[in-house]
Scaffold this active site. Structure first.
Site, PDB file in Angstrom:
ATOM      1  N   CYS A 155      -3.896   7.906  -3.362  1.00 14.64           N
ATOM      2  CA  CYS A 155      -2.467   7.747  -3.063  1.00 14.64           C
ATOM      3  C   CYS A 155      -1.728   7.064  -4.206  1.00 14.64           C
ATOM      4  O   CYS A 155      -0.500   7.069  -4.225  1.00 14.64           O
ATOM      5  CB  CYS A 155      -2.267   6.963  -1.767  1.00 14.64           C
ATOM      6  SG  CYS A 155      -2.922   5.301  -1.865  1.00 14.64           S
ATOM      7  N   ASP A 173      -1.598   3.899  -4.803  1.00 14.50           N
ATOM      8  CA  ASP A 173      -1.097   2.564  -4.472  1.00 14.50           C
ATOM      9  C   ASP A 173      -1.919   1.477  -5.165  1.00 14.50           C
ATOM     10  O   ASP A 173      -3.116   1.636  -5.382  1.00 14.50           O
ATOM     11  CB  ASP A 173      -1.127   2.360  -2.952  1.00 14.50           C
ATOM     12  CG  ASP A 173      -0.122   3.258  -2.259  1.00 14.50           C
ATOM     13  OD1 ASP A 173       0.677   3.868  -2.972  1.00 14.50           O
ATOM     14  OD2 ASP A 173      -0.139   3.348  -1.028  1.00 14.50           O
ATOM     15  N   CYS A 214       2.146   1.683   0.313  1.00 11.27           N
ATOM     16  CA  CYS A 214       2.708   2.091   1.594  1.00 11.27           C
ATOM     17  C   CYS A 214       2.870   0.883   2.537  1.00 11.27           C
ATOM     18  O   CYS A 214       2.348  -0.203   2.265  1.00 11.27           O
ATOM     19  CB  CYS A 214       1.798   3.122   2.247  1.00 11.27           C
ATOM     20  SG  CYS A 214       0.283   2.399   2.855  1.00 11.27           S
ATOM     21  N   CYS A 257      -5.917   1.870   3.683  1.00 11.77           N
ATOM     22  CA  CYS A 257      -4.938   0.929   3.122  1.00 11.77           C
ATOM     23  C   CYS A 257      -5.439  -0.514   3.307  1.00 11.77           C
ATOM     24  O   CYS A 257      -5.216  -1.362   2.445  1.00 11.77           O
ATOM     25  CB  CYS A 257      -3.586   1.098   3.795  1.00 11.77           C
ATOM     26  SG  CYS A 257      -3.106   2.826   4.011  1.00 11.77           S
TER      27      CYS A 257
HETATM   28 FE1  FES Z   1      -2.133   4.294  -0.189  1.00 18.43          FE
HETATM   29 FE2  FES Z   1      -1.698   3.219   2.145  1.00 18.43          FE
HETATM   30  S1  FES Z   1      -1.313   5.264   1.579  1.00 18.43           S
HETATM   31  S2  FES Z   1      -2.632   2.332   0.449  1.00 18.43           S
END
Ligand code: FES
Length: 125
Positions: free
Chosen positions: A35, A37, A60, A104
């Site tokens: 993702c 992140d 997110c 996450c």
């Molecule tokens: Fe990447 Fe939540 S979607 S950490």
């Protein structure tokens, strides 16, 4: 049923411990390749007790809520206890995360472990 618990929404909208510790004793940074992140955790540690902890999360809502809850859970705790914190415990403390958002909370567990490893390696140096 709502997708996110009230606790998740609360920690997402009002995250605790956001920020940077300039003279941190341990810093951990992890990213999720899928993702994109990123989470960074800073810790101040005194006599093996985590006296302060802050985070920056570029990610997110679940990642932000997980970092907020996880930092609250380890603040004031000994390093040995923080090392045992699992993403499952963080998700449970948030009254659950949707299955596809569990990863996450893994980011929070890993960032904390990373920061503690950094602290331990600095201690040895
Ligand atoms: Fe990447 Fe939540 S979607 S950490």
């Amino acid at each position: 049923m709502a997708l996110y618990s009230e606790k998740v929404m609360d920690h997402f909208l009002h995250p605790r411990n956001v920020g940077v510790i300039e003279d941190a004793d341990g810093i951990g940074e992890v990213g999720n390749a899928k993702c994109g992140d990123i989470m960074k955790i800073y810790m101040k540690i005194d006599d093996d007790i985590i006296t302060d902890v802050k985070f920056e999360t570029f990610g997110c809502g679940s990642a932000i809520a997980s970092s907020s809850m996880a930092t609250e859970m380890i603040k004031g705790k000994p390093v040995s206890e923080a090392l045992e914190l699992t993403n499952k415990a963080v998700a449970e403390a948030l009254d659950g995360l949707p299955a596809h958002k569990m990863h996450c909370s893994v980011l929070a567990e890993e960032a904390i472990k990373n920061a503690l490893e950094d602290y331990q390696s600095r201690k040895k140096a």
